[in-house]
Design a protein around this motif. Structure first.
Motif, PDB file in Angstrom:
ATOM      1  N   ARG A  65      -6.437  -7.639 -12.433  1.00 11.76           N
ATOM      2  CA  ARG A  65      -5.195  -6.968 -12.840  1.00 11.76           C
ATOM      3  C   ARG A  65      -4.029  -7.844 -12.437  1.00 11.76           C
ATOM      4  O   ARG A  65      -3.965  -8.291 -11.298  1.00 11.76           O
ATOM      5  CB  ARG A  65      -5.035  -5.622 -12.133  1.00 11.76           C
ATOM      6  CG  ARG A  65      -6.124  -4.697 -12.502  1.00 11.76           C
ATOM      7  CD  ARG A  65      -5.844  -3.274 -12.140  1.00 11.76           C
ATOM      8  NE  ARG A  65      -6.667  -2.474 -13.017  1.00 11.76           N
ATOM      9  CZ  ARG A  65      -6.254  -1.958 -14.158  1.00 11.76           C
ATOM     10  NH1 ARG A  65      -5.005  -2.106 -14.529  1.00 11.76           N
ATOM     11  NH2 ARG A  65      -7.065  -1.266 -14.911  1.00 11.76           N
ATOM     12  N   PRO A  66      -3.121  -8.063 -13.368  1.00 11.63           N
ATOM     13  CA  PRO A  66      -1.979  -8.914 -13.036  1.00 11.63           C
ATOM     14  C   PRO A  66      -1.255  -8.356 -11.815  1.00 11.63           C
ATOM     15  O   PRO A  66      -1.135  -7.135 -11.657  1.00 11.63           O
ATOM     16  CB  PRO A  66      -1.082  -8.829 -14.272  1.00 11.63           C
ATOM     17  CG  PRO A  66      -1.883  -8.178 -15.338  1.00 11.63           C
ATOM     18  CD  PRO A  66      -3.062  -7.524 -14.719  1.00 11.63           C
TER      19      PRO A  66
ATOM     20  N   GLU B 188      -4.369   2.691  -9.263  1.00 13.39           N
ATOM     21  CA  GLU B 188      -3.988   1.314  -9.609  1.00 13.39           C
ATOM     22  C   GLU B 188      -2.865   0.772  -8.729  1.00 13.39           C
ATOM     23  O   GLU B 188      -2.542  -0.401  -8.780  1.00 13.39           O
ATOM     24  CB  GLU B 188      -3.565   1.251 -11.089  1.00 13.39           C
ATOM     25  CG  GLU B 188      -4.780   1.279 -11.996  1.00 13.39           C
ATOM     26  CD  GLU B 188      -4.438   1.715 -13.406  1.00 13.39           C
ATOM     27  OE1 GLU B 188      -3.252   1.653 -13.782  1.00 13.39           O
ATOM     28  OE2 GLU B 188      -5.374   2.110 -14.126  1.00 13.39           O
ATOM     29  N   GLN B 189      -2.278   1.659  -7.924  1.00 13.51           N
ATOM     30  CA  GLN B 189      -1.105   1.228  -7.165  1.00 13.51           C
ATOM     31  C   GLN B 189      -1.422   0.146  -6.152  1.00 13.51           C
ATOM     32  O   GLN B 189      -0.624  -0.741  -5.919  1.00 13.51           O
ATOM     33  CB  GLN B 189      -0.491   2.412  -6.429  1.00 13.51           C
ATOM     34  CG  GLN B 189       0.139   3.389  -7.365  1.00 13.51           C
ATOM     35  CD  GLN B 189       0.730   4.536  -6.588  1.00 13.51           C
ATOM     36  OE1 GLN B 189       1.918   4.586  -6.362  1.00 13.51           O
ATOM     37  NE2 GLN B 189      -0.101   5.436  -6.155  1.00 13.51           N
ATOM     38  N   ARG B 190      -2.598   0.242  -5.535  1.00 15.47           N
ATOM     39  CA  ARG B 190      -2.916  -0.766  -4.541  1.00 15.47           C
ATOM     40  C   ARG B 190      -3.113  -2.128  -5.179  1.00 15.47           C
ATOM     41  O   ARG B 190      -2.609  -3.130  -4.708  1.00 15.47           O
ATOM     42  CB  ARG B 190      -4.165  -0.360  -3.744  1.00 15.47           C
ATOM     43  CG  ARG B 190      -4.695  -1.452  -2.850  1.00 15.47           C
ATOM     44  CD  ARG B 190      -3.601  -1.980  -1.885  1.00 15.47           C
ATOM     45  NE  ARG B 190      -3.977  -3.232  -1.297  1.00 15.47           N
ATOM     46  CZ  ARG B 190      -4.662  -3.359  -0.161  1.00 15.47           C
ATOM     47  NH1 ARG B 190      -5.006  -2.297   0.510  1.00 15.47           N
ATOM     48  NH2 ARG B 190      -4.984  -4.532   0.291  1.00 15.47           N
ATOM     49  N   GLU B 191      -3.835  -2.100  -6.300  1.00 18.13           N
ATOM     50  CA  GLU B 191      -4.063  -3.372  -6.993  1.00 18.13           C
ATOM     51  C   GLU B 191      -2.718  -3.987  -7.386  1.00 18.13           C
ATOM     52  O   GLU B 191      -2.579  -5.183  -7.495  1.00 18.13           O
ATOM     53  CB  GLU B 191      -4.908  -3.138  -8.243  1.00 18.13           C
ATOM     54  CG  GLU B 191      -6.255  -2.498  -7.915  1.00 18.13           C
ATOM     55  CD  GLU B 191      -6.971  -1.985  -9.156  1.00 18.13           C
ATOM     56  OE1 GLU B 191      -6.753  -2.555 -10.227  1.00 18.13           O
ATOM     57  OE2 GLU B 191      -7.750  -1.024  -9.033  1.00 18.13           O
TER      58      GLU B 191
ATOM     59  N   HIS C  73     -14.855  -0.121   7.134  1.00 13.88           N
ATOM     60  CA  HIS C  73     -15.434  -0.208   5.796  1.00 13.88           C
ATOM     61  C   HIS C  73     -16.689   0.633   5.654  1.00 13.88           C
ATOM     62  O   HIS C  73     -17.474   0.431   4.745  1.00 13.88           O
ATOM     63  CB  HIS C  73     -15.771  -1.665   5.440  1.00 13.88           C
ATOM     64  CG  HIS C  73     -14.564  -2.489   5.137  1.00 13.88           C
ATOM     65  ND1 HIS C  73     -13.712  -2.200   4.090  1.00 13.88           N
ATOM     66  CD2 HIS C  73     -14.040  -3.580   5.745  1.00 13.88           C
ATOM     67  CE1 HIS C  73     -12.728  -3.087   4.063  1.00 13.88           C
ATOM     68  NE2 HIS C  73     -12.903  -3.919   5.069  1.00 13.88           N
TER      69      HIS C  73
ATOM     70  N   PRO D 122      -7.760   1.610   0.511  1.00 13.12           N
ATOM     71  CA  PRO D 122      -7.661   2.639   1.554  1.00 13.12           C
ATOM     72  C   PRO D 122      -7.186   3.956   0.936  1.00 13.12           C
ATOM     73  O   PRO D 122      -6.067   4.037   0.426  1.00 13.12           O
ATOM     74  CB  PRO D 122      -6.624   2.074   2.530  1.00 13.12           C
ATOM     75  CG  PRO D 122      -6.617   0.602   2.293  1.00 13.12           C
ATOM     76  CD  PRO D 122      -6.912   0.453   0.824  1.00 13.12           C
TER      77      PRO D 122
ATOM     78  N   THR E  47      -9.364  -9.324  -3.643  1.00 15.66           N
ATOM     79  CA  THR E  47      -8.551  -9.158  -4.840  1.00 15.66           C
ATOM     80  C   THR E  47      -8.882 -10.298  -5.793  1.00 15.66           C
ATOM     81  O   THR E  47      -8.992 -11.452  -5.383  1.00 15.66           O
ATOM     82  CB  THR E  47      -7.066  -9.203  -4.474  1.00 15.66           C
ATOM     83  OG1 THR E  47      -6.815  -8.158  -3.542  1.00 15.66           O
ATOM     84  CG2 THR E  47      -6.195  -8.996  -5.692  1.00 15.66           C
TER      85      THR E  47
ATOM     86  N   ARG F 166     -13.625   3.386  -9.191  1.00 14.31           N
ATOM     87  CA  ARG F 166     -12.348   2.716  -9.244  1.00 14.31           C
ATOM     88  C   ARG F 166     -11.747   2.451  -7.884  1.00 14.31           C
ATOM     89  O   ARG F 166     -10.714   1.820  -7.778  1.00 14.31           O
ATOM     90  CB  ARG F 166     -11.402   3.548 -10.097  1.00 14.31           C
ATOM     91  CG  ARG F 166     -12.151   3.971 -11.353  1.00 14.31           C
ATOM     92  CD  ARG F 166     -11.249   4.378 -12.421  1.00 14.31           C
ATOM     93  NE  ARG F 166     -10.092   3.525 -12.498  1.00 14.31           N
ATOM     94  CZ  ARG F 166      -9.122   3.750 -13.334  1.00 14.31           C
ATOM     95  NH1 ARG F 166      -9.197   4.778 -14.139  1.00 14.31           N
ATOM     96  NH2 ARG F 166      -8.075   2.973 -13.370  1.00 14.31           N
TER      97      ARG F 166
ATOM     98  N   MET G  19     -11.768  -6.056   0.903  1.00 11.62           N
ATOM     99  CA  MET G  19     -11.613  -5.848  -0.536  1.00 11.62           C
ATOM    100  C   MET G  19     -11.051  -7.102  -1.172  1.00 11.62           C
ATOM    101  O   MET G  19      -9.857  -7.369  -1.118  1.00 11.62           O
ATOM    102  CB  MET G  19     -10.697  -4.663  -0.771  1.00 11.62           C
ATOM    103  CG  MET G  19      -9.234  -4.927  -0.787  1.00 11.62           C
ATOM    104  SD  MET G  19      -8.307  -3.557  -0.097  1.00 11.62           S
ATOM    105  CE  MET G  19      -8.735  -3.636   1.626  1.00 11.62           C
TER     106      MET G  19
ATOM    107  N   ARG H 223       8.386   5.942 -13.375  1.00 10.26           N
ATOM    108  CA  ARG H 223       7.626   6.619 -12.344  1.00 10.26           C
ATOM    109  C   ARG H 223       8.580   7.141 -11.292  1.00 10.26           C
ATOM    110  O   ARG H 223       9.580   6.486 -10.994  1.00 10.26           O
ATOM    111  CB  ARG H 223       6.809   5.542 -11.652  1.00 10.26           C
ATOM    112  CG  ARG H 223       5.376   5.744 -11.540  1.00 10.26           C
ATOM    113  CD  ARG H 223       4.856   4.505 -10.813  1.00 10.26           C
ATOM    114  NE  ARG H 223       3.951   4.947  -9.788  1.00 10.26           N
ATOM    115  CZ  ARG H 223       2.676   5.189 -10.016  1.00 10.26           C
ATOM    116  NH1 ARG H 223       2.175   5.009 -11.219  1.00 10.26           N
ATOM    117  NH2 ARG H 223       1.902   5.607  -9.047  1.00 10.26           N
TER     118      ARG H 223
ATOM    119  N   ALA I 144     -12.971   0.756  -5.064  1.00 10.07           N
ATOM    120  CA  ALA I 144     -13.078  -0.671  -4.749  1.00 10.07           C
ATOM    121  C   ALA I 144     -12.345  -1.076  -3.476  1.00 10.07           C
ATOM    122  O   ALA I 144     -11.520  -1.975  -3.463  1.00 10.07           O
ATOM    123  CB  ALA I 144     -12.553  -1.508  -5.926  1.00 10.07           C
ATOM    124  N   GLY I 145     -12.624  -0.347  -2.390  1.00  7.59           N
ATOM    125  CA  GLY I 145     -12.080  -0.781  -1.109  1.00  7.59           C
ATOM    126  C   GLY I 145     -10.647  -0.397  -0.857  1.00  7.59           C
ATOM    127  O   GLY I 145     -10.063  -0.749   0.164  1.00  7.59           O
TER     128      GLY I 145
ATOM    129  N   VAL J  12      -2.659   6.441 -10.047  1.00  6.77           N
ATOM    130  CA  VAL J  12      -2.604   6.501  -8.581  1.00  6.77           C
ATOM    131  C   VAL J  12      -3.518   5.431  -7.981  1.00  6.77           C
ATOM    132  O   VAL J  12      -3.165   4.749  -7.018  1.00  6.77           O
ATOM    133  CB  VAL J  12      -3.028   7.904  -8.080  1.00  6.77           C
ATOM    134  CG1 VAL J  12      -3.229   7.906  -6.568  1.00  6.77           C
ATOM    135  CG2 VAL J  12      -1.997   8.949  -8.493  1.00  6.77           C
TER     136      VAL J  12
END
Lengths: 338, 338
Positions: B48-49, A111-114, A315, A141, B3, A136, B1, B93, A138-139, A109
């Motif tokens: 992360r890729p 990791e979805q933003r990244e 923030h 939302p 990236t 995890r 944030m 998913r 890291a900004g 969940v």
């Protein structure tokens, strides 16, 4: 399935790709005649701008993930419904997913933003610790809902479980019940949610000057109605005497009502029963179930507002908000003991 | 944030962007020393890729949309749960969304593939017609579930609603009930689902040599339990006599049980009640509810298999599959009339 591309539109309209792009992105400096020609080609070919590509440019997807433990548990269905309606009002789409309270699924969940899949997450975690979440985030939302402890850095909306459980238990005490069981103590140790509700129950027993009797903690392996039914049977077989039950949630209460009916014990005359969640079905059970009603609309409203603020650049530190709840008294606890 | 980008990793590792890309994509010809240096930089920076970018290249997202009318209706929660588990087994998913049976929201479901958001859809449409679906599908991997009529070109999995309703009604007839109501006829005209179930009910009444009495169609405005409760009260006030009720679904049956209890009518002695969906709560109602149980696992299994075949290149005509159901007899219809 041949996807229509920008280049296909350009070819059909006899213009450059740049011109098509200008039309698609509403660039002001396109001559009306060219615009009409491109639009005709777009309509004819059924071209749709590739949102994946556009997302690479804007960094926004318009989608919010709502992640809950289990989608077939009615409380989560009802809270997802409330959240989805709020998000829609802000022209955001919801993608609901279940984590099955699994650590890997809960990590996914985050990791979805990244991965650029969603703009933010409204998340009811169970398996991840506050440290996991803080590390995890890291900004990203994100707003947490539910009873898990939240790190100071992350927004969190919940109801006061301890106070609500106190009130439920106190309402039975003030109606004269003296042997009140707590149904939903899970093995090997209570979950965070169960722990908070058990604490409120214990405080009310203490406040009434009564002694806690651990035999009255009715244990379950999970929160299915069948577990509530079995727990009531088991306690009765072991000769444990009780005249009230505060249940950890409505599904266990449903099972308890079933078990009590099988045992020929009248509700509320012999045993008063209180549930938790005020599911849509609660008012229609036999007898109608008294239940703690978390203010689901307020949870959805505040979670959405806090998330929008994060998405729009806030923030600051995490906001930890408590929203309201009510004890809805119905037939299952409505009558005094005979 | 901020990236972390490919270029940041390249800078930190002191290598070219191309080298980082080769490591990320597991290209075989990268020297072990370089690979280790890049990996160290990736770990250090938490790179992360970008999956959005990768999706542009592969055209796959790994996500399947499951679109149902309302996520707070327990039947849909339970079917989404079954589908999600099946998709997970194939490392896919789920993104669950609700359409609220709205035409625009249902249209948006079909646009997701064109927008590159999902690889396919398992869809329970209500508002769109078969023509809408056929027109807009255009090779989109999609499987329909539910009772709506499906176009010949699209895969569809459902149970035989007419046969199931016949069986439910026949079971009451063979137990001696003669005035069987159908609860859930919705105004102004029955939905597709209701229509099929009503047809099965009518066929069973005919087959028993009885005459249909339209006064026994108990009308509702929606499928909430409260509507079932009100319909039973209304029929009783109007002096309509009935000794059995076949309900359009379990939530209406729940309301009917409530209404009958309020009216002092015993279930099943005075009135036998049968629901539909076999919700997880059905076995625990008072009395436990007899219900048509669609084989939810079979629906999920077949829908997933058909979708995977479409995603893997099957372009043939639509497969229209009927999966099983059972009538689960419990206390609400279990006893003969006194």
């Amino acid at each position: 399935m041949p996807t229509v591309r920008l280049v296909d539109v350009a070819e059909r309209a006899g213009v450059s790709i740049k011109t098509v792009s200008n039309v698609v992105h509403d660039h002001p400096y396109v001559r009306a005649e060219l615009r009409a020609r491109v639009q005709a080609a777009i309509d004819e070919l059924g071209y749709r701008p590739n949102v994946t590509a556009r997302r690479l440019a804007t960094g926004r997807t318009g989608t919010i993930s709502i992640a809950v433990p289990s989608i077939d548990v009615p409380y989560f269905g009802e809270i997802c419904q409330a959240l989805d309606r709020r998000l829609r009002a802000h022209e955001l789409r919801s993608a609901i997913e279940q984590t099955l309270a699994d650590r890997d699924a809960e990590s996914a969940v985050l990791e979805q933003r990244e991965q650029g899949l969603v703009d933010g997450v409204i998340f009811h975690p169970v398996a991840l610790t506050p440290e996991d979440l803080a590390d995890r985030q890291a900004g990203f939302p994100m707003v947490l809902i539910g009873e898990g402890p939240a790190p100071a850095s992350i927004d969190h909306v919940m109801i006061d479980n301890v106070v609500a459980a106190q009130q439920a238990t106190a309402s039975l005490l003030s109606a004269g019940r003296r042997r009140i069981a707590f149904l939903g103590y899970n093995r090997p140790k209570p979950s965070e949610t169960t722990g908070q509700r058990l604490r409120g129950y214990q405080q009310a027993i203490h406040a009434a000057g009564l002694k806690l009797d651990r035999k009255l903690y009715l244990r379950v392996d999970n929160y299915a109605p069948e577990s509530g039914r079995l727990a009531v049977h088991e306690a009765t077989e072991r000769g444990i005497d009780f005249d009230g039950i505060v249940c950890r949630d409505d599904l266990l209460a449903l099972g308890a009502l079933h078990g009590l009916a099988e045992l020929g014990r009248r509700v509320p005359d012999d045993v008063a029963v209180i549930g938790w969640d005020d599911l849509a079905i609660a008012a229609h059970l036999t007898p109608p179930l008294t239940s703690i009603a978390p203010d689901k609309e307020a949870i959805a409203r505040r979670a959405t507002q806090l998330l929008l603020e994060r998405m729009n650049g806030y923030h600051g530190p995490g906001r930890h908000e408590i929203v309201g709840h009510r004890l809805i008294v119905r037939g299952s606890s409505g009558a005094d003991r005979p």
